[in-house]
Motif scaffolding. Structure first.
Motif, PDB file in Angstrom:
ATOM      1  N   PRO A  18       0.798  -1.221   0.000  1.00 18.87           N
ATOM      2  CA  PRO A  18       0.000   0.000   0.000  1.00 18.87           C
ATOM      3  C   PRO A  18       0.839   1.283   0.000  1.00 18.87           C
ATOM      4  CG  PRO A  18       0.073  -0.851   2.223  1.00 18.87           C
ATOM      5  CD  PRO A  18       0.872  -1.807   1.358  1.00 18.87           C
ATOM      6  N   LEU A  19       2.164   1.175   0.042  1.00 16.39           N
ATOM      7  CA  LEU A  19       2.970   2.403   0.042  1.00 16.39           C
ATOM      8  C   LEU A  19       2.856   3.159  -1.278  1.00 16.39           C
ATOM      9  CD1 LEU A  19       6.192   1.573   2.075  1.00 16.39           C
ATOM     10  CD2 LEU A  19       4.095   2.684   2.811  1.00 16.39           C
ATOM     11  N   GLN A  22       0.482   5.821  -1.004  1.00 19.48           N
ATOM     12  CA  GLN A  22       0.899   6.908  -0.117  1.00 19.48           C
ATOM     13  C   GLN A  22       2.038   7.739  -0.705  1.00 19.48           C
ATOM     14  OE1 GLN A  22       1.518   5.552   3.993  1.00 19.48           O
ATOM     15  NE2 GLN A  22       0.589   3.628   3.391  1.00 19.48           N
ATOM     16  N   VAL A 122      10.247   2.354   6.749  1.00 17.03           N
ATOM     17  CA  VAL A 122       8.941   2.286   7.331  1.00 17.03           C
ATOM     18  C   VAL A 122       9.037   2.569   8.821  1.00 17.03           C
ATOM     19  CG1 VAL A 122       7.383   0.897   5.908  1.00 17.03           C
ATOM     20  CG2 VAL A 122       9.118  -0.242   7.209  1.00 17.03           C
ATOM     21  N   SER A 150       4.122   3.821   6.825  1.00 18.61           N
ATOM     22  CA  SER A 150       4.211   2.370   6.972  1.00 18.61           C
ATOM     23  C   SER A 150       3.211   1.678   6.054  1.00 18.61           C
ATOM     24  CB  SER A 150       3.903   2.008   8.431  1.00 18.61           C
ATOM     25  OG  SER A 150       3.798   0.615   8.601  1.00 18.61           O
ATOM     26  N   TYR A 151       3.403   0.391   5.923  1.00 14.65           N
ATOM     27  CA  TYR A 151       2.435  -0.438   5.203  1.00 14.65           C
ATOM     28  C   TYR A 151       1.154  -0.599   6.019  1.00 14.65           C
ATOM     29  CZ  TYR A 151       6.470  -1.890   2.420  1.00 14.65           C
ATOM     30  OH  TYR A 151       7.576  -1.900   1.613  1.00 14.65           O
ATOM     31  N   ASP A 152       1.268  -0.388   7.328  1.00 14.05           N
ATOM     32  CA  ASP A 152       0.188  -0.703   8.260  1.00 14.05           C
ATOM     33  C   ASP A 152      -0.010   0.479   9.220  1.00 14.05           C
ATOM     34  OD1 ASP A 152      -0.794  -1.686  10.938  1.00 14.05           O
ATOM     35  OD2 ASP A 152      -0.983  -3.569   9.833  1.00 14.05           O
ATOM     36  N   HIS A 156       2.295   1.807  12.387  1.00 10.61           N
ATOM     37  CA  HIS A 156       2.830   3.170  12.282  1.00 10.61           C
ATOM     38  C   HIS A 156       2.520   3.960  13.552  1.00 10.61           C
ATOM     39  CE1 HIS A 156       3.536   7.180  10.519  1.00 10.61           C
ATOM     40  NE2 HIS A 156       2.325   7.500  10.918  1.00 10.61           N
TER      41      HIS A 156
END
Length: 178
Positions: A18-19, A22, A122, A150-152, A156
């Motif tokens: 998912p980065l 972002q 991250v 972060s991915y999450d 984060h």
């Protein structure tokens, strides 16, 4: 003296979801911090992960999964193409912690840096590990608002909370530092 540390702002880290979703917001925020550093004579230090193809320095999870990223000689190690930065120093690392196996601490001391502002990816890995080690070396650490991710989201948020509660490392804006 302060320095801005840019951690792992590389193609391999910001291309996968998912980065990837972002990326635009992160780049905008990081560029704002780079501009702040330039305007305030704050050195910018770029730290990038670059791994050899032979697995000798891959992290355990990369070896177990046989899924490396940022391999030397690939486009994935390159800085995000949208960033406009001419770093004062560039450092290559092999692990999450930017101090592990590098001369980062010596280079910071040579610049009389006693405070760092962290930006990059991250949050719960490379940012948190670098921040904790900086604390162990008596460096003051701030986290650049909007410029870490972060991915999450849960991880984060938890990492930022841990850094603040454990080491008094706060998320700051440029205005907080002027």
């Amino acid at each position: 003296m302060r320095a801005l540390l840019l951690i792992d702002l590389q193609e391999d880290f910001l291309n996968p979801p998912p980065l990837a979703e972002q990326r635009e917001d992160l780049v905008r925020a990081v560029q704002g911090w780079i501009d702040w550093a330039r305007d305030n004579d704050v050195p910018v230090i770029e730290v990038r992960t670059v791994l050899p193809r032979d697995k000798s320095t891959w992290a355990l999870n990369m070896r177990e999964d046989d899924q490396p990223v940022v391999l030397e000689g690939t486009e994935g190690i390159e800085r995000l193409r949208e960033l406009e930065v001419d770093p004062h120093l560039s450092i290559e690392k092999r692990r999450d912690d930017a101090f592990h196996g590098t001369d980062l601490l010596d280079r910071l001391h040579n610049l009389d840096v006693d405070e760092i502002v962290l930006a990059g990816v991250v949050t719960e890995a490379c940012i948190a590990m670098t921040a904790a080690t900086a604390y162990a070396h008596d460096l003051k650490v701030s986290i650049a608002e909007g410029a870490v991710t972060s991915y999450d989201e849960k991880r984060h948020t938890a990492a930022l909370k841990w850094l603040e509660e454990q080491y008094r490392q706060q998320v700051v804006t440029p205005d907080d530092l002027t």
